[in-house]
Scaffold this motif. Structure first.
Motif, PDB file in Angstrom:
ATOM      1  N   SER A  77       5.481  11.315   2.631  1.00 24.91           N
ATOM      2  CA  SER A  77       5.200  11.120   4.056  1.00 24.91           C
ATOM      3  C   SER A  77       4.537   9.768   4.303  1.00 24.91           C
ATOM      4  CB  SER A  77       4.304  12.250   4.557  1.00 24.91           C
ATOM      5  OG  SER A  77       3.960  12.037   5.896  1.00 24.91           O
ATOM      6  N   THR A  78       3.587   9.416   3.449  1.00 23.78           N
ATOM      7  CA  THR A  78       2.926   8.114   3.547  1.00 23.78           C
ATOM      8  C   THR A  78       3.937   6.984   3.366  1.00 23.78           C
ATOM      9  OG1 THR A  78       0.866   9.029   2.715  1.00 23.78           O
ATOM     10  CG2 THR A  78       1.122   6.639   2.552  1.00 23.78           C
ATOM     11  N   TYR A  79       4.830   7.158   2.402  1.00 27.78           N
ATOM     12  CA  TYR A  79       5.839   6.131   2.137  1.00 27.78           C
ATOM     13  C   TYR A  79       6.753   5.953   3.352  1.00 27.78           C
ATOM     14  CZ  TYR A  79       9.387   3.378  -0.178  1.00 27.78           C
ATOM     15  OH  TYR A  79      10.241   2.369  -0.513  1.00 27.78           O
ATOM     16  N   TYR A  81      10.492   5.497  -2.989  1.00 25.90           N
ATOM     17  CA  TYR A  81      10.762   6.813  -2.398  1.00 25.90           C
ATOM     18  C   TYR A  81      11.683   7.667  -3.280  1.00 25.90           C
ATOM     19  CZ  TYR A  81      11.856  10.274   1.180  1.00 25.90           C
ATOM     20  OH  TYR A  81      12.002  11.433   1.872  1.00 25.90           O
ATOM     21  N   THR A 139       2.833  14.686   0.589  1.00 25.05           N
ATOM     22  CA  THR A 139       1.908  13.717   1.190  1.00 25.05           C
ATOM     23  C   THR A 139       2.298  12.288   0.807  1.00 25.05           C
ATOM     24  OG1 THR A 139       0.136  15.343   1.141  1.00 25.05           O
ATOM     25  CG2 THR A 139      -0.519  13.043   1.374  1.00 25.05           C
ATOM     26  N   ALA A 140       2.604  12.072  -0.458  1.00 24.31           N
ATOM     27  CA  ALA A 140       2.988  10.730  -0.919  1.00 24.31           C
ATOM     28  C   ALA A 140       4.279  10.272  -0.248  1.00 24.31           C
ATOM     29  CB  ALA A 140       3.145  10.723  -2.437  1.00 24.31           C
ATOM     30  N   HIS A 179       0.804  -1.230   0.000  1.00 25.73           N
ATOM     31  CA  HIS A 179       0.000   0.000   0.000  1.00 25.73           C
ATOM     32  C   HIS A 179       0.837   1.281   0.000  1.00 25.73           C
ATOM     33  CE1 HIS A 179      -3.994  -1.687   0.189  1.00 25.73           C
ATOM     34  NE2 HIS A 179      -3.526  -2.609   1.005  1.00 25.73           N
ATOM     35  N   SER A 180       2.023   1.239   0.602  1.00 24.50           N
ATOM     36  CA  SER A 180       2.792   2.486   0.698  1.00 24.50           C
ATOM     37  C   SER A 180       3.489   2.863  -0.610  1.00 24.50           C
ATOM     38  CB  SER A 180       3.795   2.427   1.846  1.00 24.50           C
ATOM     39  OG  SER A 180       4.748   1.421   1.651  1.00 24.50           O
ATOM     40  N   THR A 226       6.197   6.729   6.521  1.00 26.44           N
ATOM     41  CA  THR A 226       5.449   6.131   7.632  1.00 26.44           C
ATOM     42  C   THR A 226       5.327   4.627   7.425  1.00 26.44           C
ATOM     43  OG1 THR A 226       4.207   8.174   7.960  1.00 26.44           O
ATOM     44  CG2 THR A 226       3.253   6.171   8.887  1.00 26.44           C
ATOM     45  N   GLY A 227       4.991   4.215   6.207  1.00 27.61           N
ATOM     46  CA  GLY A 227       4.908   2.782   5.906  1.00 27.61           C
ATOM     47  C   GLY A 227       6.239   2.082   6.089  1.00 27.61           C
TER      48      GLY A 227
END
Length: 168
Positions: A117-119, A98, A114-115, A79-80, A121-122
């Motif tokens: 940051s999501t990556y 990334y 945002t993308a 998902h990330s 965090t994952g």
């Protein structure tokens, strides 16, 4: 020299007892490590996602062992790296690592932030879950090593002591 030969069995006994003690210590520490990791995972109350079936676990399974930790880490990775929504420019693949997330691929700098940051965090969550899985593996190695040491100690006491006692 005769005294040493006569009492050689004592050395074999001490050697065997030392191996028994170390083996028991390794087995206990291995089980303690597994219990600690399992308790920390339970405290976080992590459950596998809807895509768990693709990774060998049922949806909603509580993460309590190496298999479920690895599966949940794989789900998070799945998902990330997949970028959802209208954040990418036309023609850009929906799966990016990334380092590939350059500003020119996104519709705006905020979408890129945002993308990324999501990556990240994952990535953090995946690393924690992979470390838990690795911890279970290391604990299993400690338990196996301890069992082998117990066997060596028991065999030394059962065979080595009588042989050295009566061989002189």
């Amino acid at each position: 020299m005769a005294i040493v030969r006569r009492n050689l069995w004592i050395g074999a006994l001490v050697f065997g007892l030392a191996f028994l003690g170390l083996g028991i210590f390794f087995v206990v520490q291995g089980h303690n490590a597994k219990a600690m990791i399992r308790a920390e995972l339970l405290k976080e109350n992590i459950k596998t996602g809807a895509d768990g079936v693709q990774f060998g676990v049922a949806e909603g399974t509580l993460v309590t062992d190496a298999k479920t930790a690895r599966a949940q880490a794989d789900i998070i990775e799945f998902h990330s790296v997949s970028i959802k929504g209208e954040v990418l420019k036309t023609g850009v693949p929906a799966t990016l690592q990334y380092a590939e997330m350059t500003t020119d691929l996104f519709v705006s700098a905020a979408a890129r932030t945002t993308a990324r940051s999501t990556y990240v965090t994952g990535l953090t969550l995946r690393n924690a879950l992979y470390l838990a899985a690795m911890g279970f593996g290391l604990a299993d190695i400690a338990i196996f090593t301890g069992a082998a040491m117990i066997l060596v100690g028991a065999m030394t006491i059962a065979v080595g002591v009588p042989v050295t006692m009566y061989a002189v």
